[in-house]
Design a protein around this motif. Sequence first.
Motif, PDB file in Angstrom:
ATOM      1  N   MET A 246       0.821  -1.198   0.000  1.00 47.98           N
ATOM      2  CA  MET A 246       0.000   0.000   0.000  1.00 47.98           C
ATOM      3  C   MET A 246       0.864   1.262   0.000  1.00 47.98           C
ATOM      4  N   GLN A 247       2.008   1.215   0.663  1.00 42.55           N
ATOM      5  CA  GLN A 247       2.905   2.362   0.673  1.00 42.55           C
ATOM      6  C   GLN A 247       3.433   2.647  -0.725  1.00 42.55           C
ATOM      7  N   THR A 248       3.821   1.596  -1.438  1.00 39.32           N
ATOM      8  CA  THR A 248       4.340   1.772  -2.800  1.00 39.32           C
ATOM      9  C   THR A 248       3.267   2.319  -3.730  1.00 39.32           C
ATOM     10  N   LEU A 249       2.045   1.779  -3.614  1.00 41.51           N
ATOM     11  CA  LEU A 249       0.951   2.275  -4.448  1.00 41.51           C
ATOM     12  C   LEU A 249       0.687   3.749  -4.176  1.00 41.51           C
ATOM     13  N   GLY A 250       0.690   4.123  -2.910  1.00 42.74           N
ATOM     14  CA  GLY A 250       0.460   5.517  -2.561  1.00 42.74           C
ATOM     15  C   GLY A 250       1.530   6.435  -3.113  1.00 42.74           C
ATOM     16  N   ASP A 251       2.778   6.002  -3.028  1.00 43.44           N
ATOM     17  CA  ASP A 251       3.874   6.810  -3.572  1.00 43.44           C
ATOM     18  C   ASP A 251       3.731   6.971  -5.082  1.00 43.44           C
TER      19      ASP A 251
ATOM     20  N   SER B  92      -4.813  14.726 -17.137  1.00 44.98           N
ATOM     21  CA  SER B  92      -6.111  14.436 -16.530  1.00 44.98           C
ATOM     22  C   SER B  92      -5.954  13.576 -15.274  1.00 44.98           C
ATOM     23  N   ILE B  93      -4.999  12.630 -15.287  1.00 45.04           N
ATOM     24  CA  ILE B  93      -4.765  11.819 -14.091  1.00 45.04           C
ATOM     25  C   ILE B  93      -4.241  12.690 -12.956  1.00 45.04           C
ATOM     26  N   ALA B  94      -3.257  13.545 -13.262  1.00 40.74           N
ATOM     27  CA  ALA B  94      -2.681  14.403 -12.224  1.00 40.74           C
ATOM     28  C   ALA B  94      -3.712  15.352 -11.642  1.00 40.74           C
ATOM     29  N   ALA B  95      -4.591  15.897 -12.496  1.00 45.56           N
ATOM     30  CA  ALA B  95      -5.635  16.776 -11.997  1.00 45.56           C
ATOM     31  C   ALA B  95      -6.548  16.037 -11.023  1.00 45.56           C
ATOM     32  N   THR B  96      -6.784  14.762 -11.290  1.00 47.74           N
ATOM     33  CA  THR B  96      -7.649  13.956 -10.419  1.00 47.74           C
ATOM     34  C   THR B  96      -6.958  13.606  -9.119  1.00 47.74           C
ATOM     35  N   THR B  97      -5.716  13.132  -9.196  1.00 41.33           N
ATOM     36  CA  THR B  97      -5.008  12.752  -7.971  1.00 41.33           C
ATOM     37  C   THR B  97      -4.745  13.980  -7.095  1.00 41.33           C
ATOM     38  N   ALA B  98      -4.424  15.118  -7.721  1.00 44.20           N
ATOM     39  CA  ALA B  98      -4.190  16.342  -6.946  1.00 44.20           C
ATOM     40  C   ALA B  98      -5.477  16.792  -6.249  1.00 44.20           C
ATOM     41  N   TRP B  99      -6.618  16.714  -6.966  1.00 44.55           N
ATOM     42  CA  TRP B  99      -7.907  17.052  -6.346  1.00 44.55           C
ATOM     43  C   TRP B  99      -8.158  16.170  -5.135  1.00 44.55           C
ATOM     44  N   PHE B 100      -7.944  14.874  -5.280  1.00 44.51           N
ATOM     45  CA  PHE B 100      -8.221  13.952  -4.183  1.00 44.51           C
ATOM     46  C   PHE B 100      -7.309  14.241  -2.991  1.00 44.51           C
ATOM     47  N   CYS B 101      -6.027  14.397  -3.248  1.00 47.84           N
ATOM     48  CA  CYS B 101      -5.074  14.609  -2.157  1.00 47.84           C
ATOM     49  C   CYS B 101      -5.327  15.933  -1.443  1.00 47.84           C
ATOM     50  N   ASN B 102      -5.621  16.984  -2.201  1.00 45.09           N
ATOM     51  CA  ASN B 102      -5.903  18.280  -1.590  1.00 45.09           C
ATOM     52  C   ASN B 102      -7.236  18.276  -0.840  1.00 45.09           C
ATOM     53  N   SER B 103      -8.195  17.526  -1.353  1.00 46.90           N
ATOM     54  CA  SER B 103      -9.516  17.487  -0.715  1.00 46.90           C
ATOM     55  C   SER B 103      -9.513  16.683   0.570  1.00 46.90           C
ATOM     56  N   TYR B 104      -8.682  15.641   0.633  1.00 46.89           N
ATOM     57  CA  TYR B 104      -8.754  14.716   1.752  1.00 46.89           C
ATOM     58  C   TYR B 104      -7.449  14.592   2.530  1.00 46.89           C
ATOM     59  N   GLY B 105      -6.565  15.581   2.390  1.00 47.39           N
ATOM     60  CA  GLY B 105      -5.397  15.668   3.259  1.00 47.39           C
ATOM     61  C   GLY B 105      -4.369  14.575   3.074  1.00 47.39           C
ATOM     62  N   ILE B 106      -4.128  14.156   1.836  1.00 43.55           N
ATOM     63  CA  ILE B 106      -3.110  13.144   1.564  1.00 43.55           C
ATOM     64  C   ILE B 106      -1.747  13.829   1.397  1.00 43.55           C
ATOM     65  N   ASP B 107      -0.721  13.249   1.972  1.00 42.68           N
ATOM     66  CA  ASP B 107       0.630  13.802   1.897  1.00 42.68           C
ATOM     67  C   ASP B 107       1.106  13.859   0.443  1.00 42.68           C
TER      68      ASP B 107
ATOM     69  N   THR C  31       4.235  15.167  -0.441  1.00 45.35           N
ATOM     70  CA  THR C  31       5.671  15.402  -0.459  1.00 45.35           C
ATOM     71  C   THR C  31       6.325  14.724  -1.667  1.00 45.35           C
ATOM     72  N   GLY C  32       7.018  15.523  -2.477  1.00 48.35           N
ATOM     73  CA  GLY C  32       7.703  14.983  -3.649  1.00 48.35           C
ATOM     74  C   GLY C  32       6.917  15.085  -4.935  1.00 48.35           C
ATOM     75  N   PHE C  33       5.623  15.384  -4.836  1.00 45.58           N
ATOM     76  CA  PHE C  33       4.783  15.400  -6.029  1.00 45.58           C
ATOM     77  C   PHE C  33       5.250  16.440  -7.046  1.00 45.58           C
ATOM     78  N   GLY C  34       5.565  17.642  -6.592  1.00 47.11           N
ATOM     79  CA  GLY C  34       5.936  18.711  -7.519  1.00 47.11           C
ATOM     80  C   GLY C  34       7.124  18.352  -8.388  1.00 47.11           C
ATOM     81  N   GLU C  35       8.197  17.913  -7.776  1.00 47.47           N
ATOM     82  CA  GLU C  35       9.393  17.555  -8.532  1.00 47.47           C
ATOM     83  C   GLU C  35       9.137  16.353  -9.427  1.00 47.47           C
ATOM     84  N   ASN C  36       8.460  15.348  -8.889  1.00 48.70           N
ATOM     85  CA  ASN C  36       8.199  14.146  -9.674  1.00 48.70           C
ATOM     86  C   ASN C  36       7.306  14.447 -10.873  1.00 48.70           C
ATOM     87  N   TYR C  37       6.308  15.306 -10.671  1.00 47.01           N
ATOM     88  CA  TYR C  37       5.394  15.588 -11.773  1.00 47.01           C
ATOM     89  C   TYR C  37       6.069  16.400 -12.881  1.00 47.01           C
TER      90      TYR C  37
END
Length: 400
Positions: free
Chosen positions: A149-154, A277-292, A294-300
């Motif tokens: 689950m940690q790997t999937l989340g990352d 479109s995937i990034a817009a969805t994952t970013a919406w979810f993480c921002n809406s529900y407080g998901i960490d 960290t690292g998203f900006g550089e990786n994206y």
Amino acid sequence: MVHLTICLPTRNRQAYCIKTIEALAQNSGDDFEVIVADNSDDPAPLADYFAQSLNDRRFRLMAPGGAVLPMVDNWERAVSHANGRWISVIGDDDYIDPRITGVIRRYEVLHRNVDAISWECMSYQWPDNRPVPTLASIPVSNGTQLHSMQTLGDRLYRWSERRRSPSVGVGIYHGAIRRSLMERIKEAYGGRYFEHPNVDWENTCKVTAQARLIVHSERPFSVLGACAASNSAANLSSAAMKLRVKTFEHESRDCISLNQPSFPFLLSAESASLCLSIAATTAWFCNSYGIDLTGFGENYAHAAMEECKYSPTRENYDAKVASFAHGFAQWEGGKWARLFAPAPFSPPKTVNQLTGLTDDRLQIREADIGATTPAEFYRFGEHAIMPVEALVSGAKVFAP
């Protein structure tokens, strides 16, 4: 007892949907049901087919309502009527093997906490969706993996692989989710199964956050089909992409917007991509529900550069680069803008004409196969993979 409900949302692609229904009806199992959620402008084709040609208690038709539903609402009503212990959603131009119920039962015995099951998918272009030479794909492995689950989340939330699309193939779309997990998702996120218009990736976000154990089969059990009228067909045609984006925006106008202030990358017909479109969805979810994040900006930034690298034309490349550059300049005060430095445009050098085995996938030139539907292609592909019966019984080897 219904062990698996297969939900089949459809809109104005009745001919393809009927082909998919016919293929599913050929299966003899009695432990699955199919819910066809028709959201078409004309209800007659599917209604007539059910009344005159289909006499099968395993199939139920949900007629269109008084107005066209956004895709997210059509999925919502389909899942809300499911009777199965497990639920799966496929497209109306796809195929799923109902014998997956045997594998689900085996996994339930071996892994008592499993509440999400994923598998590899074959891919297939319908004959009307081959403007260029195309390759069908058959995964040939047959092992089983327990997802970290940690790997999937990352990979999903923070884009740790830095690829144009996260390799997280879990969720209700071409996967099976236990009903109890879908109910937990409904309780945790706004009293609905689905919220976001990019409904499949939204569900992937929620399953990754809420699942107790995800089991993955390397053996494929479904086919991702792409007909000329499908959203995925837009990947082969810029004109189709513009039309799909326009239609999607119109039909989703009352839903959560794909364009969020916290992630200012605008989805336009010219620059649209799966990456965006995937990034817009994952970013919406993480921002809406407080998901960490960290690292998203550089990786994206690296993922966006890879997306630009695969542009089919200079025009498409310029549009993507301009869109990403504008987004990075606006996002978090331009914090990640310096990292977005795409390589100069290079025209594609390969044409999809070679057949062979790469990375445990058999690539086959579709013009040579003769299969006219995803179901026919699945039956063709089964000659190269582990038989279902052997996988269900736990056999280690099989004789071709």
